[in-house]
Design a protein around this motif. Structure first.
Motif, mmCIF file in Angstrom:
data_model
loop_
_atom_site.group_PDB
_atom_site.id
_atom_site.type_symbol
_atom_site.label_atom_id
_atom_site.label_comp_id
_atom_site.label_asym_id
_atom_site.label_seq_id
_atom_site.Cartn_x
_atom_site.Cartn_y
_atom_site.Cartn_z
ATOM 1 N N ARG A 154 10.471 0.776 -16.077
ATOM 2 C CA ARG A 154 9.122 1.266 -15.781
ATOM 3 C C ARG A 154 9.099 1.629 -14.301
ATOM 4 N NH1 ARG A 154 4.480 -1.553 -16.696
ATOM 5 N NH2 ARG A 154 3.545 0.358 -17.396
ATOM 6 N N ILE A 155 9.064 2.924 -13.987
ATOM 7 C CA ILE A 155 9.081 3.363 -12.594
ATOM 8 C C ILE A 155 7.696 3.833 -12.165
ATOM 9 C CG2 ILE A 155 11.526 3.977 -12.656
ATOM 10 C CD1 ILE A 155 10.615 6.923 -12.765
ATOM 11 N N VAL A 156 7.409 3.647 -10.897
ATOM 12 C CA VAL A 156 6.116 4.036 -10.341
ATOM 13 C C VAL A 156 6.091 5.543 -10.137
ATOM 14 C CG1 VAL A 156 4.554 3.803 -8.363
ATOM 15 C CG2 VAL A 156 5.831 1.828 -9.182
ATOM 16 N N VAL A 157 5.092 6.189 -10.702
ATOM 17 C CA VAL A 157 4.902 7.630 -10.489
ATOM 18 C C VAL A 157 3.677 7.889 -9.622
ATOM 19 C CG1 VAL A 157 6.097 8.366 -12.565
ATOM 20 C CG2 VAL A 157 3.651 7.884 -12.662
ATOM 21 N N GLY A 158 2.951 6.853 -9.304
ATOM 22 C CA GLY A 158 1.790 6.986 -8.428
ATOM 23 C C GLY A 158 0.556 7.482 -9.155
ATOM 24 N N GLY A 159 -0.546 7.378 -8.447
ATOM 25 C CA GLY A 159 -1.820 7.809 -9.006
ATOM 26 C C GLY A 159 -2.467 8.845 -8.119
ATOM 27 N N ASN A 160 -3.659 9.261 -8.501
ATOM 28 C CA ASN A 160 -4.371 10.240 -7.680
ATOM 29 C C ASN A 160 -5.569 9.634 -6.946
ATOM 30 O OD1 ASN A 160 -6.086 9.890 -9.812
ATOM 31 N ND2 ASN A 160 -6.438 12.061 -10.173
ATOM 32 N N ARG A 161 -5.856 8.358 -7.191
ATOM 33 C CA ARG A 161 -6.945 7.676 -6.484
ATOM 34 C C ARG A 161 -6.479 6.291 -6.053
ATOM 35 N NH1 ARG A 161 -10.998 7.151 -10.847
ATOM 36 N NH2 ARG A 161 -9.180 7.385 -12.151
ATOM 37 N N ARG A 162 -6.812 5.929 -4.830
ATOM 38 C CA ARG A 162 -6.401 4.620 -4.297
ATOM 39 C C ARG A 162 -7.573 4.039 -3.525
ATOM 40 N NH1 ARG A 162 -1.534 5.109 -0.388
ATOM 41 N NH2 ARG A 162 -3.084 6.052 0.957
ATOM 42 N N LEU A 163 -7.788 2.742 -3.693
ATOM 43 C CA LEU A 163 -8.797 2.034 -2.910
ATOM 44 C C LEU A 163 -8.133 0.776 -2.363
ATOM 45 C CD1 LEU A 163 -11.671 1.871 -1.854
ATOM 46 C CD2 LEU A 163 -12.297 0.663 -3.948
ATOM 47 N N TYR A 164 -8.160 0.646 -1.042
ATOM 48 C CA TYR A 164 -7.510 -0.473 -0.359
ATOM 49 C C TYR A 164 -8.495 -1.092 0.611
ATOM 50 C CZ TYR A 164 -4.632 -2.778 3.176
ATOM 51 O OH TYR A 164 -4.121 -3.689 4.063
ATOM 52 N N GLY A 165 -8.519 -2.409 0.671
ATOM 53 C CA GLY A 165 -9.361 -3.118 1.617
ATOM 54 C C GLY A 165 -8.615 -4.296 2.202
ATOM 55 N N ALA A 166 -8.969 -4.656 3.433
ATOM 56 C CA ALA A 166 -8.290 -5.769 4.100
ATOM 57 C C ALA A 166 -9.250 -6.486 5.030
ATOM 58 C CB ALA A 166 -7.085 -5.266 4.894
ATOM 59 N N GLY A 167 -8.964 -7.748 5.231
ATOM 60 C CA GLY A 167 -9.634 -8.554 6.235
ATOM 61 C C GLY A 167 -8.567 -9.274 7.039
#
Length: 176
Positions: free
Chosen positions: A87-100
Protein backbone atom coordinates in the motif's frame (compact mmCIF):
# COMPACT_ATOMS: atom_id res chain seq x y z
CA UNK A 1 6.50 15.96 -18.90
CA UNK A 2 6.63 19.58 -17.84
CA UNK A 3 3.21 20.44 -19.25
CA UNK A 4 1.02 19.49 -16.30
CA UNK A 5 -0.82 22.48 -14.91
CA UNK A 6 -2.13 22.59 -11.37
CA UNK A 7 -2.58 25.07 -8.57
CA UNK A 8 -1.86 24.97 -4.87
CA UNK A 9 -3.50 27.09 -2.19
CA UNK A 10 -1.88 27.11 1.24
CA UNK A 11 -2.43 29.21 4.32
CA UNK A 12 -0.45 29.27 7.56
CA UNK A 13 -1.90 30.94 10.63
CA UNK A 14 0.36 31.20 13.68
CA UNK A 15 -0.50 32.65 17.06
CA UNK A 16 2.22 33.29 19.63
CA UNK A 17 1.40 33.65 23.30
CA UNK A 18 4.27 34.95 25.46
CA UNK A 19 4.50 33.75 29.06
CA UNK A 20 6.79 35.67 31.40
CA UNK A 21 7.72 34.08 34.72
CA UNK A 22 9.53 36.55 36.94
CA UNK A 23 11.62 39.32 35.45
CA UNK A 24 13.99 37.29 33.30
CA UNK A 25 12.36 33.97 32.40
CA UNK A 26 10.39 34.27 29.16
CA UNK A 27 8.69 31.33 27.47
CA UNK A 28 6.04 31.16 24.80
CA UNK A 29 3.37 29.03 23.20
CA UNK A 30 2.87 28.77 19.45
CA UNK A 31 -0.38 27.57 17.93
CA UNK A 32 -0.55 26.91 14.19
CA UNK A 33 -3.11 25.77 11.65
CA UNK A 34 -2.26 25.11 8.02
CA UNK A 35 -4.98 24.18 5.49
CA UNK A 36 -3.70 23.28 2.01
CA UNK A 37 -5.22 22.08 -1.24
CA UNK A 38 -3.99 21.23 -4.73
CA UNK A 39 -6.22 21.26 -7.81
CA UNK A 40 -5.88 20.63 -11.55
CA UNK A 41 -6.00 23.59 -13.94
CA UNK A 42 -5.99 21.89 -17.34
CA UNK A 43 -8.28 18.93 -16.77
CA UNK A 44 -5.34 16.59 -16.19
CA UNK A 45 -4.95 15.13 -12.71
CA UNK A 46 -2.39 16.56 -10.31
CA UNK A 47 0.77 14.39 -10.53
CA UNK A 48 1.36 12.00 -7.62
CA UNK A 49 4.62 13.70 -6.65
CA UNK A 50 2.77 17.02 -6.20
CA UNK A 51 -0.11 15.63 -4.14
CA UNK A 52 -0.27 16.22 -0.40
CA UNK A 53 0.76 14.08 2.56
CA UNK A 54 1.89 14.53 6.15
CA UNK A 55 4.90 13.08 7.93
CA UNK A 56 8.01 15.18 7.42
CA UNK A 57 10.77 16.73 9.53
CA UNK A 58 8.44 19.68 10.15
CA UNK A 59 4.92 18.22 10.42
CA UNK A 60 3.56 15.05 12.01
CA UNK A 61 7.08 13.99 12.97
CA UNK A 62 6.01 10.64 14.46
CA UNK A 63 4.82 9.62 10.98
CA UNK A 64 8.12 10.35 9.22
CA UNK A 65 8.92 6.76 8.15
CA UNK A 66 7.61 5.82 4.69
CA UNK A 67 5.27 3.13 6.02
CA UNK A 68 3.67 5.64 8.42
CA UNK A 69 3.27 8.71 6.13
CA UNK A 70 -0.28 10.07 6.29
CA UNK A 71 -2.22 10.25 3.03
CA UNK A 72 -4.45 8.26 0.72
CA UNK A 73 -2.87 4.98 -0.46
CA UNK A 74 -3.33 2.58 -3.34
CA UNK A 75 -2.52 -1.12 -3.50
CA UNK A 76 0.30 -2.11 -5.86
CA UNK A 77 1.30 -5.67 -6.73
CA UNK A 78 5.03 -6.26 -6.13
CA UNK A 79 5.67 -7.74 -9.60
CA UNK A 80 4.09 -9.81 -12.38
CA UNK A 81 4.40 -13.08 -10.40
CA UNK A 82 4.16 -11.62 -6.90
CA UNK A 83 1.57 -12.72 -4.42
CA UNK A 84 2.02 -9.77 -2.08
CA UNK A 85 0.63 -6.27 -2.34
CA UNK A 86 2.07 -3.01 -0.99
CA UNK A 87 0.00 0.00 0.00
CA UNK A 88 1.86 3.10 -1.23
CA UNK A 89 1.00 6.71 -0.49
CA UNK A 90 -0.31 8.59 -3.52
CA UNK A 91 -1.29 11.68 -1.56
CA UNK A 92 -4.47 13.66 -1.41
CA UNK A 93 -5.75 16.98 -2.64
CA UNK A 94 -6.72 18.44 0.76
CA UNK A 95 -4.65 18.63 3.94
CA UNK A 96 -5.37 20.11 7.35
CA UNK A 97 -2.54 20.33 9.88
CA UNK A 98 -2.46 21.91 13.32
CA UNK A 99 0.17 22.15 16.03
CA UNK A 100 0.75 23.50 19.49
CA UNK A 101 4.27 24.08 20.83
CA UNK A 102 5.65 25.30 24.14
CA UNK A 103 9.17 26.75 24.16
CA UNK A 104 11.43 27.02 27.22
CA UNK A 105 14.78 28.80 26.91
CA UNK A 106 17.58 26.57 28.22
CA UNK A 107 20.55 28.78 27.36
CA UNK A 108 19.18 32.07 26.01
CA UNK A 109 22.64 33.41 25.10
CA UNK A 110 23.20 30.38 22.83
CA UNK A 111 19.63 30.39 21.40
CA UNK A 112 19.04 26.87 22.75
CA UNK A 113 15.42 26.05 23.57
CA UNK A 114 13.50 23.05 24.81
CA UNK A 115 10.24 22.48 22.97
CA UNK A 116 7.28 20.24 23.66
CA UNK A 117 4.68 19.79 20.95
CA UNK A 118 1.39 18.28 19.95
CA UNK A 119 0.40 17.84 16.30
CA UNK A 120 -2.75 16.76 14.52
CA UNK A 121 -3.57 16.37 10.86
CA UNK A 122 -5.33 14.60 8.05
CA UNK A 123 -5.00 14.29 4.27
CA UNK A 124 -8.07 13.65 2.13
CA UNK A 125 -8.81 12.93 -1.52
CA UNK A 126 -11.80 14.14 -3.55
CA UNK A 127 -13.83 11.08 -2.71
CA UNK A 128 -13.31 11.37 1.06
CA UNK A 129 -15.44 13.37 3.45
CA UNK A 130 -14.05 15.40 6.32
CA UNK A 131 -14.43 13.44 9.58
CA UNK A 132 -12.70 13.91 12.92
CA UNK A 133 -11.81 10.23 13.25
CA UNK A 134 -9.56 10.53 10.17
CA UNK A 135 -7.15 12.81 12.06
CA UNK A 136 -3.83 11.41 13.29
CA UNK A 137 -2.11 12.87 16.34
CA UNK A 138 1.37 12.89 17.83
CA UNK A 139 3.24 14.38 20.77
CA UNK A 140 6.88 14.95 21.51
CA UNK A 141 9.70 17.12 22.74
CA UNK A 142 13.09 18.22 21.56
CA UNK A 143 15.90 20.73 21.44
CA UNK A 144 16.03 23.55 18.91
CA UNK A 145 19.29 25.39 18.56
CA UNK A 146 19.57 28.47 16.38
CA UNK A 147 23.25 28.83 15.41
CA UNK A 148 24.93 31.34 13.07
CA UNK A 149 25.48 28.46 10.63
CA UNK A 150 21.99 26.93 10.60
CA UNK A 151 19.14 25.90 12.89
CA UNK A 152 19.51 22.42 14.44
CA UNK A 153 16.62 20.23 15.62
CA UNK A 154 16.81 17.14 17.81
CA UNK A 155 13.28 15.87 18.42
CA UNK A 156 11.51 12.76 19.66
CA UNK A 157 7.90 12.13 18.64
CA UNK A 158 5.33 9.46 19.43
CA UNK A 159 2.12 8.79 17.52
CA UNK A 160 -1.03 8.74 19.62
CA UNK A 161 -2.89 5.60 18.63
CA UNK A 162 -6.16 4.89 20.41
CA UNK A 163 -5.05 6.92 23.43
CA UNK A 164 -1.66 5.18 23.69
CA UNK A 165 1.82 6.22 22.66
CA UNK A 166 3.13 4.36 19.62
CA UNK A 167 6.70 3.68 18.57
CA UNK A 168 9.08 6.61 19.09
CA UNK A 169 10.58 8.45 16.12
CA UNK A 170 13.83 10.44 16.44
CA UNK A 171 14.22 13.43 14.13
CA UNK A 172 17.44 15.31 13.46
CA UNK A 173 17.54 18.14 10.98
CA UNK A 174 19.80 21.01 10.00
CA UNK A 175 18.42 24.02 8.15
CA UNK A 176 14.96 25.37 7.56
Amino acid sequence: AGNVQFGQAEMAVNYYLPVTIGDDFKTNFRFAIEPTMVYPLSGQPVPYWERLNLGTLYNMKAYYQQDKVIGPRIEVVNGPFATSVDRIVVGGNRRLYGAGEYFIPLIPEANLRLVSFWESGTVLDDRESFELDKFKHDVGFGLRWQTPIAPFRFEWAWPLEKGRLGEQEFIFSVGN
